[in-house]
Design an enzyme around this catalytic site. Structure first.
Site, PDB file in Angstrom:
ATOM      1  N   ILE A  50       0.863  -1.170   0.000  1.00 47.53           N
ATOM      2  CA  ILE A  50       0.000   0.000   0.000  1.00 47.53           C
ATOM      3  C   ILE A  50       0.902   1.224   0.000  1.00 47.53           C
ATOM      4  CG2 ILE A  50      -0.193   0.156   2.514  1.00 47.53           C
ATOM      5  CD1 ILE A  50      -3.051   1.127   2.111  1.00 47.53           C
ATOM      6  N   CYS A  51       0.517   2.213  -0.777  1.00 43.38           N
ATOM      7  CA  CYS A  51       1.333   3.423  -0.844  1.00 43.38           C
ATOM      8  C   CYS A  51       0.421   4.621  -1.005  1.00 43.38           C
ATOM      9  CB  CYS A  51       2.325   3.338  -2.005  1.00 43.38           C
ATOM     10  SG  CYS A  51       1.534   3.236  -3.626  1.00 43.38           S
TER      11      CYS A  51
END
Length: 253
Positions: A111-112
Site C-alpha cells: 500500500i502506498c
C-alpha cells in the site's frame, strides 16, 4: 534515480489482524535493483464483499494469488485478509483514503500514497523498484437523468443511484438497503399506513356486520382472518418504511 518521496515503512493496514506480514509501503530510494512497471489495483479489481459458500453459507472470498477460498467470518470489516494456503494478502475493501494497493510481481501486497509513482518492495528476496503506471481513466458516462451520488446511510460510502427508479437503494459496498432521501420512504410509509387503516375499517365492519352469520357458518372466520392479516401486513410495511435508514443525496453524478 530521483527520489520522489520520503521512505515509508509501515504495515499494510495497521492494527488489522490477519493481514500479510510482508505487506509494506516503501517509496523509492536510489538503488541498483530490478525495475518493473505495473498498474495499481483499482476498485473494479477487488473481489466482492463476500461470496456465500454453498456449504453452510460461510462468507468466502477468492485469494487473488492462488485462487483458494478464504473464510472471512468475523473479518468483513477488515481491508485485507490473509490466505492460509499461500500466506499472501488479498484486499476486500478499497484502500484507505489517500492510499492505493499495488501487487508486486513477487505477490507481495503493498500500500502506498495515492500520489506515489515509484515504490520499493520491502521483501529481502525481492527488493524490486516498481514504477506505477497511471490507472486507466474511465470516460465519464453520458449524463443519465436522475443519476446521483448517494452516501449510504449504513456505511457512509458513496455509490451511484438513479433516483427516478422509484425504488429503494441497495449499497454495492455493504449490500444493505436504504432510501435515497427521506421522501420516497415517507411516501411509501403513508401509503401503506393508509391501506392498513382502510383494511382495518373493512375488517371491523365485516366482523360486526356478519358476526351472526359466523355463528352459523364457520367459514366466515376465514374471511375475518384474511382481512386482519392484510391489515397487519400493510401496517408492518409502513413501520418498515418509516424506520428505514436514510441515505444522503450528495449531488448529480
Amino acid at each position: 534515480m530521483e527520489r520522489n518521496e520520503a521512505d515509508e515503512r509501515a504495515p499494510l493496514i495497521q492494527n488489522e489482524r490477519n493481514s500479510s506480514a510482508s505487506s509494506y509501503t516503501g517509496d523509492v530510494q536510489d538503488s541498483d535493483v530490478t525495475q518493473v512497471t505495473i498498474s495499481p489495483i483499482g476498485p473494479d479489481e477487488l473481489p466482492p464483499p463476500y461470496t456465500p459458500s454453498p456449504h453452510g453459507g460461510v462468507p468466502m472470498v477468492t485469494c487473488r494469488v492462488c485462487k483458494s477460498m478464504i473464510d472471512i467470518t468475523g473479518k468483513k470489516e477488515q481491508h485485507v485478509v490473509k490466505c492460509n494456503n499461500c500466506n499472501e494478502a488479498t484486499p476486500i475493501k478499497n484502500a484507505p483514503p489517500g492510499k492505493k494497493y499495488v501487487r508486486c510481481p513477487c505477490n507481495c501486497l503493498l500500500i502506498c500514497k495515492a500520489t506515489s509513482q515509484r515504490i520499493a518492495c520491502p521483501r529481502p528476496n525481492c527488493k524490486r523498484i516498481i514504477n506505477l503506471a497511471q490507472s486507466p481513466i474511465t470516460p465519464p458516462p453520458s449524463h443519465v437523468p436522475g443519476m446521483c451520488r448517494i452516501s449510504c446511510g449504513h456505511c457512509q460510502r458513496i455509490f451511484l443511484f438513479n433516483t427516478l427508479n422509484n425504488a429503494l437503494a441497495r449499497c454495492p459496498h455493504c449490500r444493505k438497503v436504504s432510501t435515497a432521501g427521506s421522501e420516497f420512504a415517507r411516501r411509501r410509509g403513508f401509503i401503506c399506513l393508509l391501506l392498513a387503516m382502510m383494511f382495518l375499517v373493512i375488517s371491523l365492519g365485516v366482523t360486526v356486520g356478519t358476526y351472526k352469520i359466523a355463528q352459523r357458518s364457520g367459514g366466515m372466520y376465514v374471511l375475518y382472518v384474511g382481512c386482519f392479516l392484510v391489515f397487519a401486513i400493510f401496517f408492518i410495511r409502513s413501520i418498515y418504511y418509516f424506520s428505514m435508514r436514510i441515505s444522503t443525496v450528495e449531488g448529480m453524478a
